[in-house]
Design an enzyme around this catalytic site. Structure first.
Site, PDB file in Angstrom:
ATOM      1  N   HIS A  13       3.525 -29.301   6.932  1.00 20.88           N
ATOM      2  CA  HIS A  13       2.767 -28.046   6.758  1.00 20.88           C
ATOM      3  C   HIS A  13       3.234 -27.014   7.783  1.00 20.88           C
ATOM      4  CE1 HIS A  13      -1.268 -25.840   6.073  1.00 20.88           C
ATOM      5  NE2 HIS A  13      -0.524 -25.069   6.854  1.00 20.88           N
ATOM      6  N   HIS A  15       4.502 -22.476   8.296  1.00 18.84           N
ATOM      7  CA  HIS A  15       4.701 -21.116   7.774  1.00 18.84           C
ATOM      8  C   HIS A  15       6.010 -20.578   8.330  1.00 18.84           C
ATOM      9  CE1 HIS A  15       0.415 -20.895   6.492  1.00 18.84           C
ATOM     10  NE2 HIS A  15       0.314 -21.793   7.449  1.00 18.84           N
ATOM     11  N   LYS A  98      -0.922 -24.887  -3.253  1.00 23.76           N
ATOM     12  CA  LYS A  98      -1.816 -24.688  -2.123  1.00 23.76           C
ATOM     13  C   LYS A  98      -3.070 -23.937  -2.549  1.00 23.76           C
ATOM     14  CE  LYS A  98      -3.185 -24.532   2.139  1.00 23.76           C
ATOM     15  NZ  LYS A  98      -2.612 -24.203   3.419  1.00 23.76           N
ATOM     16  N   HIS A 135      -6.701 -25.834   2.026  1.00 27.88           N
ATOM     17  CA  HIS A 135      -7.287 -25.268   3.242  1.00 27.88           C
ATOM     18  C   HIS A 135      -8.792 -25.439   3.078  1.00 27.88           C
ATOM     19  CE1 HIS A 135      -7.348 -22.306   6.688  1.00 27.88           C
ATOM     20  NE2 HIS A 135      -8.620 -22.421   6.361  1.00 27.88           N
ATOM     21  N   HIS A 173      -4.607 -29.605   7.956  1.00 30.45           N
ATOM     22  CA  HIS A 173      -5.019 -29.264   9.333  1.00 30.45           C
ATOM     23  C   HIS A 173      -6.496 -29.534   9.599  1.00 30.45           C
ATOM     24  CE1 HIS A 173      -6.006 -25.645   7.138  1.00 30.45           C
ATOM     25  NE2 HIS A 173      -4.790 -25.173   7.169  1.00 30.45           N
ATOM     26  N   LEU A 218      -6.745 -20.967  12.473  1.00 33.66           N
ATOM     27  CA  LEU A 218      -7.772 -21.364  11.503  1.00 33.66           C
ATOM     28  C   LEU A 218      -7.344 -22.625  10.782  1.00 33.66           C
ATOM     29  CD1 LEU A 218      -8.744 -17.866  10.088  1.00 33.66           C
ATOM     30  CD2 LEU A 218     -10.212 -19.394  11.425  1.00 33.66           C
ATOM     31  N   ASP A 246       1.445 -26.697  11.145  1.00 32.65           N
ATOM     32  CA  ASP A 246       0.844 -25.399  10.865  1.00 32.65           C
ATOM     33  C   ASP A 246       1.436 -24.313  11.770  1.00 32.65           C
ATOM     34  OD1 ASP A 246      -0.651 -23.687   9.358  1.00 32.65           O
ATOM     35  OD2 ASP A 246      -2.530 -24.025  10.400  1.00 32.65           O
TER      36      ASP A 246
HETATM   37  O1  DOR Z   1      -4.100 -20.246  11.881  1.00 35.06           O
HETATM   38  C1  DOR Z   1      -3.632 -20.154  10.750  1.00 35.06           C
HETATM   39  N1  DOR Z   1      -2.567 -19.355  10.503  1.00 35.06           N
HETATM   40  N2  DOR Z   1      -4.205 -20.828   9.773  1.00 35.06           N
HETATM   41  C2  DOR Z   1      -3.832 -20.665   8.495  1.00 35.06           C
HETATM   42  O2  DOR Z   1      -4.405 -21.294   7.644  1.00 35.06           O
HETATM   43  C3  DOR Z   1      -2.787 -19.681   8.135  1.00 35.06           C
HETATM   44  C4  DOR Z   1      -1.896 -19.401   9.252  1.00 35.06           C
HETATM   45  C5  DOR Z   1      -1.042 -18.178   9.051  1.00 35.06           C
HETATM   46  O3  DOR Z   1      -0.482 -18.005   7.964  1.00 35.06           O
HETATM   47  O4  DOR Z   1      -0.918 -17.382   9.978  1.00 35.06           O
HETATM   48 ZN    ZN Z   2      -1.167 -23.212   7.500  1.00 38.33          ZN
END
Ligand code: DOR
Ligand code: ZN
Length: 344
Positions: A13, A15, A98, A135, A173, A218, A246
């Site tokens: 997981h 980004h 997702k 999520h 997460h 988050l 994450d």
């Molecule tokens: O802290 C987070 N950042 N939680 C998420 O679910 C998304 C992520 C983000 O894309 O910045």
């Molecule tokens: Zn995430």
């Protein structure tokens, strides 16, 4: 122990973002992970097969030339997603879809407003063998932010898991003892990822003695008892729990703001931090399962060839990273000591 070798791990997981940012994020992950589940919350989000194919290509273009890192792509569910979208996405190799409840986190405004309406889509995913990544937080204003994960379990997840026993679901997460207990009590088609920040920190690290925006993510960090439940379960080596960083970069000015973004950019130190945590737990023998076996087995993918080596050696995580566009990202635990180091 002064060093450890584990089979090459994967990140289930993260980004990567898009554009210039890929030249930072992709090499940072590819330095130690063979594969990563890539979140689809771009602007606009990745909602169909075409977008998946194009995004995958942009990621591969940012991969270092001597590296065989493999992005595993995901589809962003909305209330407009159709069964056809799932079938077409599956055909181009998308491994998972997702589910963000609308408004739950960064770039989730376009996401799912009515969860029950997605049940036909979950049915299709169950049929074609596409995983559902969740999520797990409700978004109602009147629900306290520290209770949103538990409320999601009670209101939605229990029902989804019961309704689709053959659908593989990853509760992403997780942050609470409630989530740990729920995953343990559910069938083998429910698993969970755990981030380095939720193992290492609790809400005091966010709020006591001053607000620390770089620890804001988050789902938000919870009280210490929940952190302890996460630590305890990974130390047992249970196969339902695996690594998902994450890692989620935001530029410095977006985090250090009167309304700061959620996300910790951990890619440059995540495997080292996990190793430090397992060492603290006296459970280094469980690291390989968590980082390199459980996720691949759950996804039904082969475990990786090759190994990585980590040594017990102090180093300081950089204060900042200059991005290809000249702006700055403050990495997770910037300026702090890490007690394990990746060796080439
Ligand atoms: O802290 C987070 N950042 N939680 C998420 O679910 C998304 C992520 C983000 O894309 O910045
Ligand atoms: Zn995430």
């Amino acid at each position: 122990m002064t060093h450890i070798k584990i089979q090459t791990p994967d990140d289930w997981h993260l980004h990567f973002r898009d554009g210039d940012m890929l030249n930072e994020t992709v090499p940072a992950t590819a330095r130690c992970f063979k594969r990563a589940i890539v979140m689809p919350n771009l602007v606009p989000p990745i909602t169909d097969a075409n977008m998946v194919v194009n995004y995958r290509k942009r990621i591969l273009d940012a991969r270092p030339s001597d590296n065989n890192f493999e992005p595993l792509m995901t589809l962003y569910l909305t209330n407009d997603t159709t069964r056809e979208d799932i079938i077409l996405a599956k055909e181009v190799g998308t491994v998972a879809a997702k589910l963000y409840p609308a408004g739950a986190t960064t770039h989730s405004d376009a996401a799912v407003k009515s969860l029950e309406d997605l049940y036909p889509i979950f049915e299709e995913m169950q049929e074609v063998g596409m995983l559902l990544l969740i999520h797990g937080e409700v978004t109602d204003n009147h629900i306290d932010i520290f209770d949103r994960e538990k409320e999601f379990i009670d209101r939605h997840l229990t029902k989804i898991v019961a309704s689709f026993p053959d659908l593989k679901i990853v509760f992403e997460h997780i942050t609470t003892k409630d989530a740990v207990d729920f995953v343990l009590a559910s069938n083998d088609n429910l698993a969970a990822t755990i981030t380095p920040q939720h193992l290492l920190l609790n809400r005091n690290d966010l709020l006591a003695g001053g607000i620390r925006p770089h620890n804001y993510c988050l789902p938000v960090l919870k009280r210490g008892t929940h952190q302890q439940a996460l630590r305890k379960v990974v130390a047992t080596g249970n196969k339902k729990f695996f690594l998902g960083t994450d890692s989620a970069p935001h530029e410095k000015h977006m985090k250090e703001s009167s309304c700061g973004c959620a996300g910790c950019y951990s890619a440059r130190s995540a495997i080292e931090i996990y190793t430090q945590v397992f060492d603290e737990l006296d459970a280094l023998d469980k690291l390989e399962g968590f980082a390199s076996h459980h996720g691949a087995d759950f996804y039904g993918l082969p475990r990786n060839n090759g190994v990585i080596k980590l040594v017990k050696e102090d180093w300081i995580i950089p204060e900042q990273i200059i991005l290809p566009n000249g702006n700055t990202v403050v990495p997770f635990l910037a300026g702090q000591k890490c007690t394990w180091k990746l060796k080439d």
